[in-house]
Design an enzyme around this catalytic site. Structure first.
Site, PDB file in Angstrom:
ATOM      1  N   GLU A   1      42.007  38.979  39.700  1.00  0.00           N
ATOM      2  CA  GLU A   1      43.227  39.799  39.766  1.00  0.00           C
ATOM      3  C   GLU A   1      43.326  40.871  38.677  1.00  0.00           C
ATOM      4  O   GLU A   1      44.401  41.392  38.406  1.00  0.00           O
ATOM      5  CB  GLU A   1      44.482  38.922  39.740  1.00  0.00           C
ATOM      6  CG  GLU A   1      44.998  38.514  41.081  1.00  0.00           C
ATOM      7  CD  GLU A   1      44.162  37.438  41.789  1.00  0.00           C
ATOM      8  OE1 GLU A   1      44.481  37.135  42.929  1.00  0.00           O
ATOM      9  OE2 GLU A   1      43.186  36.903  41.220  1.00  0.00           O
TER      10      GLU A   1
ATOM     11  N   TYR B   1      42.800  40.496  35.445  1.00  0.00           N
ATOM     12  CA  TYR B   1      43.202  40.017  34.129  1.00  0.00           C
ATOM     13  C   TYR B   1      42.015  40.060  33.143  1.00  0.00           C
ATOM     14  O   TYR B   1      40.956  40.583  33.449  1.00  0.00           O
ATOM     15  CB  TYR B   1      43.785  38.609  34.241  1.00  0.00           C
ATOM     16  CG  TYR B   1      45.132  38.573  34.930  1.00  0.00           C
ATOM     17  CD1 TYR B   1      46.247  39.173  34.356  1.00  0.00           C
ATOM     18  CD2 TYR B   1      45.294  37.947  36.159  1.00  0.00           C
ATOM     19  CE1 TYR B   1      47.486  39.143  34.983  1.00  0.00           C
ATOM     20  CE2 TYR B   1      46.530  37.917  36.799  1.00  0.00           C
ATOM     21  CZ  TYR B   1      47.619  38.515  36.210  1.00  0.00           C
ATOM     22  OH  TYR B   1      48.842  38.496  36.832  1.00  0.00           O
TER      23      TYR B   1
ATOM     24  N   ARG C   1      38.804  30.827  38.947  1.00  0.00           N
ATOM     25  CA  ARG C   1      39.278  31.824  39.919  1.00  0.00           C
ATOM     26  C   ARG C   1      38.376  33.047  39.830  1.00  0.00           C
ATOM     27  O   ARG C   1      38.458  33.835  38.882  1.00  0.00           O
ATOM     28  CB  ARG C   1      40.731  32.176  39.636  1.00  0.00           C
ATOM     29  CG  ARG C   1      41.389  33.064  40.703  1.00  0.00           C
ATOM     30  CD  ARG C   1      41.750  32.266  41.946  1.00  0.00           C
ATOM     31  NE  ARG C   1      42.419  33.088  42.921  1.00  0.00           N
ATOM     32  CZ  ARG C   1      43.743  33.239  42.988  1.00  0.00           C
ATOM     33  NH1 ARG C   1      44.523  32.624  42.115  1.00  0.00           N
ATOM     34  NH2 ARG C   1      44.280  33.982  43.922  1.00  0.00           N
TER      35      ARG C   1
ATOM     36  N   HIS D   1      45.640  43.801  40.285  1.00  0.00           N
ATOM     37  CA  HIS D   1      47.041  44.184  40.428  1.00  0.00           C
ATOM     38  C   HIS D   1      47.213  45.697  40.533  1.00  0.00           C
ATOM     39  O   HIS D   1      48.194  46.163  41.117  1.00  0.00           O
ATOM     40  CB  HIS D   1      47.864  43.653  39.255  1.00  0.00           C
ATOM     41  CG  HIS D   1      48.137  42.184  39.339  1.00  0.00           C
ATOM     42  ND1 HIS D   1      48.591  41.574  40.485  1.00  0.00           N
ATOM     43  CD2 HIS D   1      48.037  41.197  38.417  1.00  0.00           C
ATOM     44  CE1 HIS D   1      48.739  40.281  40.270  1.00  0.00           C
ATOM     45  NE2 HIS D   1      48.396  40.021  39.026  1.00  0.00           N
TER      46      HIS D   1
ATOM     47  N   GLN E   1      60.103  39.186  48.307  1.00  0.00           N
ATOM     48  CA  GLN E   1      61.379  39.657  47.769  1.00  0.00           C
ATOM     49  C   GLN E   1      61.973  38.730  46.709  1.00  0.00           C
ATOM     50  O   GLN E   1      62.614  39.193  45.771  1.00  0.00           O
ATOM     51  CB  GLN E   1      62.381  39.849  48.909  1.00  0.00           C
ATOM     52  CG  GLN E   1      62.015  40.989  49.836  1.00  0.00           C
ATOM     53  CD  GLN E   1      63.029  41.176  50.939  1.00  0.00           C
ATOM     54  OE1 GLN E   1      64.214  40.916  50.782  1.00  0.00           O
ATOM     55  NE2 GLN E   1      62.563  41.626  52.094  1.00  0.00           N
TER      56      GLN E   1
END
Length: 670
Positions: A166, A168, A216, A254, A341
């Site tokens: 992701e 990181y 991961r 991201h 949301q």
């Protein structure tokens, strides 16, 4: 016996076993950041363990202050901090579950001025630049991972997950996009991979052989300057040799401009990437992203695409996901609709995360639907999200509930939303509530418009009568070319080839996507990959290719009075996806417009003081809503206890999150 034999087959890891092939993936709820919230965090995870999760992975905990997301955010660096975690691990173990702590170093994604990374870079999603680590600094980060793992074991965790995906910290070392080093930690693919293997090796040395280490692995970076497939495979093999127990697949950074988890991403969009990795390693491989129901999970496992299936948000939506599936009750699962949301959007707003379709998520000790001590007759008027939540939750508590809906079916605004391309998942929520009404013995009255006299015999009356479209004061608003947004979405009016959509909030954007998508609103995987430029088998770095979205069948103008950007009120994690999609379709976006009139020539507007005429066949009105509250005062005059929720309470931008939460909270208080 179960319908899903592969999904519910135990997995033997040698020193321990998992009861099934499900992993509840890591989600940061916001409860991790304060020890005072760990009782709530324990209740949250215990409910999922009771619901049958094979392995739970916590939200991310930093291995040091530099790696934390923001000041005073979650970290695991001391024995004192570890002791607080014991209430979490004890709660999970009492329910027969297993839990791993995720060690997450934010790197350049940190929201503080002390962030560090492979090189001195600044991410596009944070205001602070990261400084480059020295050789000594790199070694200190590795020791931090090992120390956090050691503390996790002392706190009772069954394992750790090392977040290497992701975008990181570890991912930042792996990709030339963010690693410009020329020392032993950069310059070549082997050197860039070195930090990941040394972290795994150090963690294994710190925790021993009988402890789960999940790594991961970013198998598809989806950014320019990302990793190549050969580099990803080599890393997987090296971290296997270093002591990893399970390889979990991560998708996208991201900062990637490709959506990976929103509802418009096709289900099972990335299982083929896990399948591609699996032959290269001997470890169990986990597939993830956009798998939300048991049939998909079973399909991936049965086809040999993976050994385990990781889902995160589906466990927010329904903590009993696994037990329902295993016992043949998959149709009763409250399905995650991937709206983001109340989960990810809350996380980025520094709020406690929850779930739009399940507001009890992460609020288990606060929003309790306990059995009632006094059974009441409850009338709920309106079968949209607010009314459905109130009716089902009140019936769950033991009240006698009748639901009155003037239309011929339930769903309200959700019944419109599910017709929007990329929001087909919303139909799952209506399916869930339809079943719950029957299972909870709610008396459903369809096509029944009630009056005051119909409601005076009830102990409690809940008005969830929703909204009606607002009609703006524009000369010519009654012209035949004018169409309301329900007419456009339901297809009850034919729409021409040139269209002006007035109002660019959530509904205006949704209608625009509907009008620009064409006859086949549901994209298949190949069409979606072409639209966003994704190629999992690309030899290029990052798994990207040139994007080629299908052309729009219409010329569409999206017009708003405000001078803010189009869709400014949309969620942080999904709004950019909608804006990118309509831009790719060539939608003409006009802001700061004054609506002058509508006539046979089209829509007349003024922009920057200059008159302009949009020669269109239709004008679709998406200029807001008004609450339907005509029963409130007459009922109150009769002395009836009235509760107003959902759109009938506040009609601003439609808000299903608030509507369902209001309905559930009201039911808990009756």
């Amino acid at each position: 016996m179960t319908e899903y034999p592969h999904l519910f087959e135990p997995l033997d890891l040698g020193f321990t076993s998992l009861r099934n092939r499900t992993i509840m993936g890591s989600m940061h709820t916001g409860l991790e950041d304060r020890a005072s919230n760990f009782e709530r965090l324990a209740a949250f995870y215990a409910e999922r363990a009771k619901g049958g999760a094979g392995l739970i992975v916590t939200g991310g905990f930093a291995p040091n202050i530099e790696g934390s997301f923001y000041p005073f955010a979650s970290k695991l660096t001391t024995r004192r901090e570890a002791r607080h975690h014991e209430q979490v691990t004890d709660a999970v173990h009492r329910e027969g579950g297993k839990i791993a702590l995720q060690i997450l170093h934010a790197g350049r994604y940190a929201y503080h001025p002390f962030s560090v990374s492979a090189s001195a870079t600044k991410s596009p999603i944070t205001p602070f630049g990261a400084r480059a680590l020295s050789e000594k600094g790199v070694r200190r980060q590795i020791r931090g991972f090992a120390r956090a793992a050691e503390l996790a074991r002392s706190a009772g965790y069954d394992g750790v997950e090392i977040m290497g995906s992701e975008g990181y910290f570890i991912n930042q070392f792996l990709a030339p996009r963010t690693n410009a080093r020329e020392d032993g930690w950069g310059g070549t693919p082997a050197n860039r991979r070195r930090i990941a293997t040394e972290i795994v090796r150090a963690v294994r040395a710190a925790v021993g052989d009988d402890f789960i280490i999940v790594y991961r692995l970013s198998v598809l970076d989806l950014v320019e300057g990302g990793q190549t497939w050969e580099e990803i495979v080599a890393l997987g093999q090296e971290i296997e040799a270093a002591g990893t127990t399970i390889l979990s697949t991560g998708i996208g950074w991201h900062e990637a401009r490709v959506p990976t988890i929103v509802t418009s991403v096709p289900r099972m969009a990335f299982t083929e990437v896990a399948e591609r990795l699996r032959p290269h390693v001997d470890l169990p491989v986990v597939t993830s992203n956009r798998i939300n129901m048991p049939d998909q999970a079973e399909q991936a496992l049965a086809a040999g695409q993976a050994d385990l299936v990781q889902m995160a948000r589906p466990w927010l939506a329904d903590p009993q996901w696994a037990t329902k599936a295993e016992s043949g009750r998959a149709e009763t699962i409250n399905t995650c609709i991937a709206c983001n949301q109340a989960c990810l959007d809350h996380t980025f707003q520094r709020k406690v995360a929850s779930c739009l379709v399940n507001p009890r998520a992460a609020h288990e000790t606060q929003l309790v639907l306990s059995p009632t001590t006094r059974r009441k007759r409850v009338a709920v008027v309106g079968g949209g999200p607010a009314g459905l939540a109130a009716a089902v939750s009140a019936a769950e508590r033991g009240h006698a509930v009748e639901l009155f809906e003037a239309g011929d079916d339930i769903g309200g605004q959700f019944a419109l939303a599910m017709r929007i391309p990329g929001k087909e998942e919303f139909a799952e929520t209506i399916r869930y509530y339809r079943g719950e009404l029957e299972r909870r013995a709610v008396a459903l009255h369809l096509g029944r418009r009630v009056g005051v006299d119909d409601l005076t015999g009830f102990d409690e009356v809940v008005l969830a009568t929703g909204v009606t479209p607002r009609v703006p004061e524009i000369t010519g608003i009654d012209h035949p070319m004018v169409v309301t947004y329900p007419e456009a979405v339901l297809g009850t009016r034919e729409i021409g080839e040139r269209v002006a959509v007035i109002g660019a909030g959530g509904i205006g954007v949704d209608v625009t996507e509907l009008l620009t998508t064409g006859a086949s609103p549901t994209l298949d995987l190949k069409e979606w990959q072409d639209e966003w430029g994704v190629d999992p088998f690309s030899p290029e770095r990052g798994g990207l290719k040139d994007a080629h979205p299908a052309p729009s069948p219409r010329t569409v103008y999206l017009v708003q009075r405000k001078e803010t950007k189009i869709g400014a009120g949309l969620g942080k994690t999904s709004g950019w996806v909608h804006r990118a999609a309509i831009k790719a379709k060539g939608v003409h976006q006009i802001i700061g417009a004054a609506y002058e009139r509508i006539d046979d020539e089209g829509l007349h507007i003024t922009v920057d003081g200059k008159p302009r005429t949009l020669a269109v066949d239709n004008v679709v009105v998406c200029t807001g809503q008004e609450s339907v509250r005509d029963l409130v005062e007459p009922l109150q005059a009769k002395g009836v206890t009235v509760h107003v929720i959902g759109g009938a309470d506040v009609a601003a931008e439609l808000d299903a999150k608030r509507a369902i939460r209001q309905g559930t909270e009201l039911a808990a208080s009756l």
